[in-house]
Design a protein around this motif. Structure first.
Motif, PDB file in Angstrom:
ATOM      1  N   ASP A 239       0.806  -1.217   0.000  1.00 32.27           N
ATOM      2  CA  ASP A 239       0.000   0.000   0.000  1.00 32.27           C
ATOM      3  C   ASP A 239       0.841   1.269   0.000  1.00 32.27           C
ATOM      4  O   ASP A 239       0.284   2.377  -0.080  1.00 32.27           O
ATOM      5  N   GLU A 240       2.170   1.130   0.098  1.00 25.87           N
ATOM      6  CA  GLU A 240       3.041   2.299   0.173  1.00 25.87           C
ATOM      7  C   GLU A 240       3.728   2.544  -1.166  1.00 25.87           C
ATOM      8  O   GLU A 240       4.277   1.622  -1.771  1.00 25.87           O
ATOM      9  N   THR A 241       3.713   3.770  -1.615  1.00 24.06           N
ATOM     10  CA  THR A 241       4.180   4.129  -2.958  1.00 24.06           C
ATOM     11  C   THR A 241       5.636   3.773  -3.192  1.00 24.06           C
ATOM     12  O   THR A 241       6.006   3.314  -4.285  1.00 24.06           O
ATOM     13  N   TRP A 242       6.491   3.934  -2.193  1.00 24.85           N
ATOM     14  CA  TRP A 242       7.928   3.715  -2.377  1.00 24.85           C
ATOM     15  C   TRP A 242       8.248   2.292  -2.809  1.00 24.85           C
ATOM     16  O   TRP A 242       9.244   2.056  -3.508  1.00 24.85           O
ATOM     17  N   VAL A 243       7.413   1.340  -2.408  1.00 17.56           N
ATOM     18  CA  VAL A 243       7.678  -0.062  -2.756  1.00 17.56           C
ATOM     19  C   VAL A 243       7.631  -0.258  -4.269  1.00 17.56           C
ATOM     20  O   VAL A 243       8.321  -1.120  -4.824  1.00 17.56           O
ATOM     21  N   GLY A 244       6.853   0.568  -4.963  1.00 16.54           N
ATOM     22  CA  GLY A 244       6.791   0.473  -6.414  1.00 16.54           C
ATOM     23  C   GLY A 244       8.090   0.815  -7.105  1.00 16.54           C
ATOM     24  O   GLY A 244       8.240   0.553  -8.309  1.00 16.54           O
ATOM     25  N   ARG A 245       9.031   1.383  -6.378  1.00 14.61           N
ATOM     26  CA  ARG A 245      10.347   1.690  -6.947  1.00 14.61           C
ATOM     27  C   ARG A 245      11.253   0.461  -6.968  1.00 14.61           C
ATOM     28  O   ARG A 245      12.313   0.485  -7.603  1.00 14.61           O
ATOM     29  N   ILE A 246      10.861  -0.602  -6.282  1.00 16.09           N
ATOM     30  CA  ILE A 246      11.674  -1.823  -6.251  1.00 16.09           C
ATOM     31  C   ILE A 246      11.262  -2.711  -7.415  1.00 16.09           C
ATOM     32  O   ILE A 246      10.142  -3.216  -7.465  1.00 16.09           O
ATOM     33  N   HIS A 247      12.188  -2.920  -8.342  1.00 13.99           N
ATOM     34  CA  HIS A 247      11.879  -3.713  -9.539  1.00 13.99           C
ATOM     35  C   HIS A 247      12.649  -5.025  -9.589  1.00 13.99           C
ATOM     36  O   HIS A 247      12.446  -5.808 -10.530  1.00 13.99           O
ATOM     37  N   GLY A 248      13.534  -5.277  -8.628  1.00 14.56           N
ATOM     38  CA  GLY A 248      14.312  -6.493  -8.723  1.00 14.56           C
ATOM     39  C   GLY A 248      14.738  -7.043  -7.375  1.00 14.56           C
ATOM     40  O   GLY A 248      14.871  -6.308  -6.391  1.00 14.56           O
ATOM     41  N   VAL A 249      14.942  -8.360  -7.344  1.00 16.99           N
ATOM     42  CA  VAL A 249      15.430  -9.063  -6.154  1.00 16.99           C
ATOM     43  C   VAL A 249      16.494 -10.053  -6.569  1.00 16.99           C
ATOM     44  O   VAL A 249      16.311 -10.824  -7.518  1.00 16.99           O
ATOM     45  N   ARG A 250      17.623  -9.994  -5.853  1.00 18.04           N
ATOM     46  CA  ARG A 250      18.668 -11.007  -6.008  1.00 18.04           C
ATOM     47  C   ARG A 250      18.990 -11.513  -4.607  1.00 18.04           C
ATOM     48  O   ARG A 250      19.870 -11.005  -3.915  1.00 18.04           O
ATOM     49  N   ALA A 251      18.234 -12.506  -4.182  1.00 19.85           N
ATOM     50  CA  ALA A 251      18.288 -12.976  -2.798  1.00 19.85           C
ATOM     51  C   ALA A 251      19.394 -14.006  -2.586  1.00 19.85           C
ATOM     52  O   ALA A 251      19.846 -14.681  -3.512  1.00 19.85           O
ATOM     53  N   ASN A 252      19.797 -14.134  -1.328  1.00 23.24           N
ATOM     54  CA  ASN A 252      20.710 -15.198  -0.937  1.00 23.24           C
ATOM     55  C   ASN A 252      19.961 -16.520  -0.860  1.00 23.24           C
ATOM     56  O   ASN A 252      18.753 -16.557  -0.583  1.00 23.24           O
ATOM     57  N   ALA A 253      20.701 -17.608  -1.028  1.00 28.66           N
ATOM     58  CA  ALA A 253      20.107 -18.934  -0.865  1.00 28.66           C
ATOM     59  C   ALA A 253      19.859 -19.239   0.598  1.00 28.66           C
ATOM     60  O   ALA A 253      18.913 -19.942   0.952  1.00 28.66           O
ATOM     61  N   SER A 254      20.705 -18.710   1.464  1.00 30.87           N
ATOM     62  CA  SER A 254      20.672 -19.019   2.885  1.00 30.87           C
ATOM     63  C   SER A 254      19.915 -17.966   3.664  1.00 30.87           C
ATOM     64  O   SER A 254      19.949 -16.777   3.341  1.00 30.87           O
ATOM     65  N   ALA A 255      19.257 -18.394   4.735  1.00 28.42           N
ATOM     66  CA  ALA A 255      18.572 -17.472   5.633  1.00 28.42           C
ATOM     67  C   ALA A 255      19.493 -17.008   6.758  1.00 28.42           C
ATOM     68  O   ALA A 255      19.048 -16.283   7.652  1.00 28.42           O
ATOM     69  N   LYS A 256      20.769 -17.388   6.715  1.00 25.67           N
ATOM     70  CA  LYS A 256      21.716 -16.972   7.748  1.00 25.67           C
ATOM     71  C   LYS A 256      21.981 -15.469   7.668  1.00 25.67           C
ATOM     72  O   LYS A 256      21.813 -14.846   6.621  1.00 25.67           O
TER      73      LYS A 256
END
Length: 311
Positions: A239-256
């Motif tokens: 619901d927050e406008t700023w989140v629309g500026r995020i267009h990509g994710v490159r996540a780690n495999a680990s949750a550490k």
């Protein structure tokens, strides 16, 4: 070259893949020695070229099979003055390696790109310091520090530049200003701790809104990298406008945590299928996230699982 600099295809929709954790893949899976975690040194030998070529092609093959676009990020995360000095690279040598990294990616694009698979060449920028620790530069110092690398990418014909694993807002602002001076599009990727905040405690919202305010919304978009989805998904609110500026994710495999990963002598590859499901959940809530790849611990298996799940 600079085929897409004035009209980046990933801004218009569709899924675009990227690669995974380059350095962890090369070190732990391919047995390649990377001093100071620097992959750019491989461009100085034919054997190194072949390692990088095989690495990128394992991801490009996924994009070709699935008909997605691809963002080719150069292997230059460490190719800046401080890290270069530790590896014996002066200013001229760094400029040469950054230029050659874009030329190398252009050769890959010429081989792999298809009409339904645009390949965008992005010069990858890393933080001045350790990607897990806070920096202490102000924006003006950061602009001067990163300007030579960005200028080399612009001269070589990169479509854009992307700064990864940033922990500080001022460094991000400086990078954006340096890119603007070179008239090259720029994306900013922050990393967060397990609480979804930057290392000094700022929220992602504070980071993105501060950079946008200081640069008149100059970044093409923002990304999150080098953190597991469980670390940041709770920090995002559709619901927050700023989140629309995020267009990509490159996540780690680990949750550490970053500290745990830094101290680990073995690779935590996590569960590719589970990671793929988490990307689906992210895209369901935030459909603007369309640039999908991995970071530490991920390899082509993770990106394939992410692509399969999301498509």
């Amino acid at each position: 070259m600079a085929k897409y600099r004035h009209d980046l295809p990933q801004r218009h929709g569709g899924i675009f893949l990227t690669d995974g954790g380059m350095e962890t893949t090369l070190i732990f899976h391919h047995g390649v020695e990377l001093p100071h975690f620097a992959a750019f040194v491989l461009l100085d030998s034919e054997e190194g070229h072949q390692h990088l070529k095989r690495y990128y092609e394992s991801y490009l093959a996924i994009a070709r099979e699935k008909g997605t676009g691809f963002v080719l990020d150069s292997p230059t995360w460490r190719a800046n003055p401080d890290w270069g000095a530790k590896l014996g690279y002066g200013a001229n040598a760094l400029k040469s390696i950054n230029v050659r990294s874009i030329e190398f990616l252009n050769e890959l694009r010429n081989t792999w790109e298809q009409s339904n698979m645009p390949c965008i060449i992005s010069g990858a920028i890393g933080p001045r310091g350790d990607g897990y620790k806070a920096g202490n530069m102000d924006a003006s110092e950061a602009q001067a520090y990163h300007a030579p690398q960005i200028a080399a990418f612009a001269e070589a014909g990169a479509d854009m530049v992307t700064a990864f694993t940033l922990t500080g807002i001022d460094e991000a602002i400086g990078i954006v200003r340096a890119a603007k001076a070179q008239r090259i599009p720029v994306a900013i990727s922050f990393t967060v701790e397990t609480d979804g905040r930057l290392v000094k405690g700022e929220t992602l919202r504070e980071a993105i809104e501060t950079v946008d305010c200081a640069t008149q919304n100059e970044p093409e978009y923002f990304l999150i990298n080098c953190a597991h989805p469980t670390h940041f998904e709770g920090a995002l609110n559709a619901d927050e406008t700023w989140v629309g500026r995020i267009h990509g994710v490159r996540a780690n495999a680990s949750a550490k945590s970053h500290q745990e990963l830094d101290e680990s002598e073995t690779l935590d590859s996590g569960d590719p299928t589970d990671l793929g499901r988490r990307y689906v959940d992210l895209r369901r809530s935030f459909p603007g996230i369309r640039i999908l790849g991995g970071c530490c611990g991920t390899d082509h298996r993770h990106v394939a699982a992410i692509c399969e799940a999301c498509i």
